[in-house]
Design a protein around this motif. Structure first.
Motif, PDB file in Angstrom:
ATOM      1  N   PRO A 114      -4.802 -35.762  -5.171  1.00 31.06           N
ATOM      2  CA  PRO A 114      -6.032 -35.903  -4.378  1.00 31.06           C
ATOM      3  C   PRO A 114      -7.222 -36.297  -5.247  1.00 31.06           C
ATOM      4  O   PRO A 114      -7.245 -36.061  -6.457  1.00 31.06           O
ATOM      5  CB  PRO A 114      -6.252 -34.508  -3.784  1.00 31.06           C
ATOM      6  CG  PRO A 114      -4.943 -33.826  -3.881  1.00 31.06           C
ATOM      7  CD  PRO A 114      -4.251 -34.408  -5.070  1.00 31.06           C
ATOM      8  N   ILE A 115      -8.211 -36.903  -4.616  1.00 32.54           N
ATOM      9  CA  ILE A 115      -9.472 -37.246  -5.267  1.00 32.54           C
ATOM     10  C   ILE A 115     -10.488 -36.210  -4.823  1.00 32.54           C
ATOM     11  O   ILE A 115     -10.594 -35.904  -3.638  1.00 32.54           O
ATOM     12  CB  ILE A 115      -9.964 -38.648  -4.839  1.00 32.54           C
ATOM     13  CG1 ILE A 115      -8.930 -39.713  -5.165  1.00 32.54           C
ATOM     14  CG2 ILE A 115     -11.314 -38.959  -5.494  1.00 32.54           C
ATOM     15  CD1 ILE A 115      -9.198 -41.046  -4.493  1.00 32.54           C
ATOM     16  N   PRO A 123     -18.007 -29.690  -3.042  1.00 33.68           N
ATOM     17  CA  PRO A 123     -16.839 -30.539  -3.279  1.00 33.68           C
ATOM     18  C   PRO A 123     -16.148 -30.921  -1.981  1.00 33.68           C
ATOM     19  O   PRO A 123     -16.170 -30.177  -1.006  1.00 33.68           O
ATOM     20  CB  PRO A 123     -15.930 -29.635  -4.122  1.00 33.68           C
ATOM     21  CG  PRO A 123     -16.307 -28.256  -3.723  1.00 33.68           C
ATOM     22  CD  PRO A 123     -17.777 -28.295  -3.387  1.00 33.68           C
ATOM     23  N   ARG A 124     -15.556 -32.091  -2.003  1.00 37.65           N
ATOM     24  CA  ARG A 124     -14.736 -32.544  -0.876  1.00 37.65           C
ATOM     25  C   ARG A 124     -13.483 -33.163  -1.458  1.00 37.65           C
ATOM     26  O   ARG A 124     -13.545 -33.927  -2.427  1.00 37.65           O
ATOM     27  CB  ARG A 124     -15.493 -33.568  -0.037  1.00 37.65           C
ATOM     28  CG  ARG A 124     -14.665 -34.096   1.128  1.00 37.65           C
ATOM     29  CD  ARG A 124     -15.480 -34.931   2.070  1.00 37.65           C
ATOM     30  NE  ARG A 124     -14.636 -35.566   3.049  1.00 37.65           N
ATOM     31  CZ  ARG A 124     -15.022 -36.548   3.833  1.00 37.65           C
ATOM     32  NH1 ARG A 124     -16.262 -37.005   3.757  1.00 37.65           N
ATOM     33  NH2 ARG A 124     -14.195 -37.087   4.696  1.00 37.65           N
ATOM     34  N   GLN A 125     -12.357 -32.847  -0.868  1.00 37.10           N
ATOM     35  CA  GLN A 125     -11.090 -33.379  -1.338  1.00 37.10           C
ATOM     36  C   GLN A 125     -10.602 -34.467  -0.395  1.00 37.10           C
ATOM     37  O   GLN A 125     -10.571 -34.279   0.818  1.00 37.10           O
ATOM     38  CB  GLN A 125     -10.056 -32.262  -1.439  1.00 37.10           C
ATOM     39  CG  GLN A 125      -8.742 -32.728  -1.993  1.00 37.10           C
ATOM     40  CD  GLN A 125      -7.859 -31.584  -2.408  1.00 37.10           C
ATOM     41  OE1 GLN A 125      -8.246 -30.788  -3.245  1.00 37.10           O
ATOM     42  NE2 GLN A 125      -6.678 -31.507  -1.819  1.00 37.10           N
ATOM     43  N   LEU A 126     -10.212 -35.590  -0.981  1.00 33.69           N
ATOM     44  CA  LEU A 126      -9.673 -36.721  -0.221  1.00 33.69           C
ATOM     45  C   LEU A 126      -8.193 -36.830  -0.564  1.00 33.69           C
ATOM     46  O   LEU A 126      -7.834 -37.064  -1.711  1.00 33.69           O
ATOM     47  CB  LEU A 126     -10.417 -38.005  -0.595  1.00 33.69           C
ATOM     48  CG  LEU A 126     -11.946 -37.918  -0.492  1.00 33.69           C
ATOM     49  CD1 LEU A 126     -12.588 -39.182  -1.051  1.00 33.69           C
ATOM     50  CD2 LEU A 126     -12.386 -37.661   0.926  1.00 33.69           C
ATOM     51  N   ASN A 127      -7.343 -36.634   0.427  1.00 33.08           N
ATOM     52  CA  ASN A 127      -5.892 -36.580   0.211  1.00 33.08           C
ATOM     53  C   ASN A 127      -5.158 -37.870   0.529  1.00 33.08           C
ATOM     54  O   ASN A 127      -4.033 -38.053   0.078  1.00 33.08           O
ATOM     55  CB  ASN A 127      -5.286 -35.453   1.062  1.00 33.08           C
ATOM     56  CG  ASN A 127      -5.828 -34.098   0.680  1.00 33.08           C
ATOM     57  OD1 ASN A 127      -5.791 -33.719  -0.477  1.00 33.08           O
ATOM     58  ND2 ASN A 127      -6.358 -33.383   1.651  1.00 33.08           N
ATOM     59  N   LEU A 149     -17.610 -38.345  -8.715  1.00 34.89           N
ATOM     60  CA  LEU A 149     -16.225 -37.978  -8.971  1.00 34.89           C
ATOM     61  C   LEU A 149     -16.176 -36.626  -9.675  1.00 34.89           C
ATOM     62  O   LEU A 149     -16.900 -36.399 -10.646  1.00 34.89           O
ATOM     63  CB  LEU A 149     -15.531 -39.026  -9.838  1.00 34.89           C
ATOM     64  CG  LEU A 149     -14.058 -38.779 -10.136  1.00 34.89           C
ATOM     65  CD1 LEU A 149     -13.225 -38.864  -8.865  1.00 34.89           C
ATOM     66  CD2 LEU A 149     -13.568 -39.761 -11.176  1.00 34.89           C
ATOM     67  N   ILE A 150     -15.348 -35.744  -9.188  1.00 31.68           N
ATOM     68  CA  ILE A 150     -15.164 -34.447  -9.837  1.00 31.68           C
ATOM     69  C   ILE A 150     -14.008 -34.585 -10.819  1.00 31.68           C
ATOM     70  O   ILE A 150     -12.858 -34.753 -10.419  1.00 31.68           O
ATOM     71  CB  ILE A 150     -14.857 -33.327  -8.821  1.00 31.68           C
ATOM     72  CG1 ILE A 150     -16.013 -33.182  -7.843  1.00 31.68           C
ATOM     73  CG2 ILE A 150     -14.576 -32.021  -9.559  1.00 31.68           C
ATOM     74  CD1 ILE A 150     -15.770 -32.180  -6.743  1.00 31.68           C
ATOM     75  N   GLU A 151     -14.352 -34.566 -12.074  1.00 34.06           N
ATOM     76  CA  GLU A 151     -13.336 -34.568 -13.126  1.00 34.06           C
ATOM     77  C   GLU A 151     -12.912 -33.111 -13.311  1.00 34.06           C
ATOM     78  O   GLU A 151     -13.619 -32.193 -12.912  1.00 34.06           O
ATOM     79  CB  GLU A 151     -13.925 -35.112 -14.430  1.00 34.06           C
ATOM     80  CG  GLU A 151     -14.561 -36.481 -14.309  1.00 34.06           C
ATOM     81  CD  GLU A 151     -13.597 -37.649 -14.296  1.00 34.06           C
ATOM     82  OE1 GLU A 151     -12.372 -37.428 -14.397  1.00 34.06           O
ATOM     83  OE2 GLU A 151     -14.066 -38.779 -14.182  1.00 34.06           O
TER      84      GLU A 151
END
Length: 94
Positions: A9-10, A19-23, A76-78
């Motif tokens: 996921p991004i 935060p938001r997760q893109l699957n 972008l969450i690294e």
């Protein structure tokens, strides 16, 4: 399959450091379409997601282009990252 899941996921920052997760490609496409702006990186991410949804490229290709867009926009969450606004408010000391 319409959803076209990513292998990994991004994660992106939205709003005030949430935060938001893109699957999936659909998640990334919806996010980039809703993004306010008209940058070359945004346009490339839109094209890549559309191509993946059409089956012209694989989901990981679209993911890579989207990650480049998110990195350029500093959302972008690294791994191990803290929200950009908190980082600026509390700079790290060496």
């Amino acid at each position: 399959m319409f959803a076209k899941p990513f292998e990994k996921p991004i994660r992106v920052w939205v709003g005030l450091g949430f935060p938001r997760q893109l699957n999936t490609v659909v998640d990334a496409y919806q996010f980039v379409i809703d993004w306010c702006g008209n940058s070359p990186e945004q346009k490339a991410a839109i094209r890549a997601c559309r191509a993946a949804l059409a089956g012209d490229v694989d989901a990981e290709t679209a993911r890579g282009v989207f990650v480049a867009f998110a990195r350029k926009k500093d959302i972008l969450i690294e791994d191990g990252a803290i929200p950009p606004m908190l980082e600026k408010a509390h700079p790290r000391h060496a």
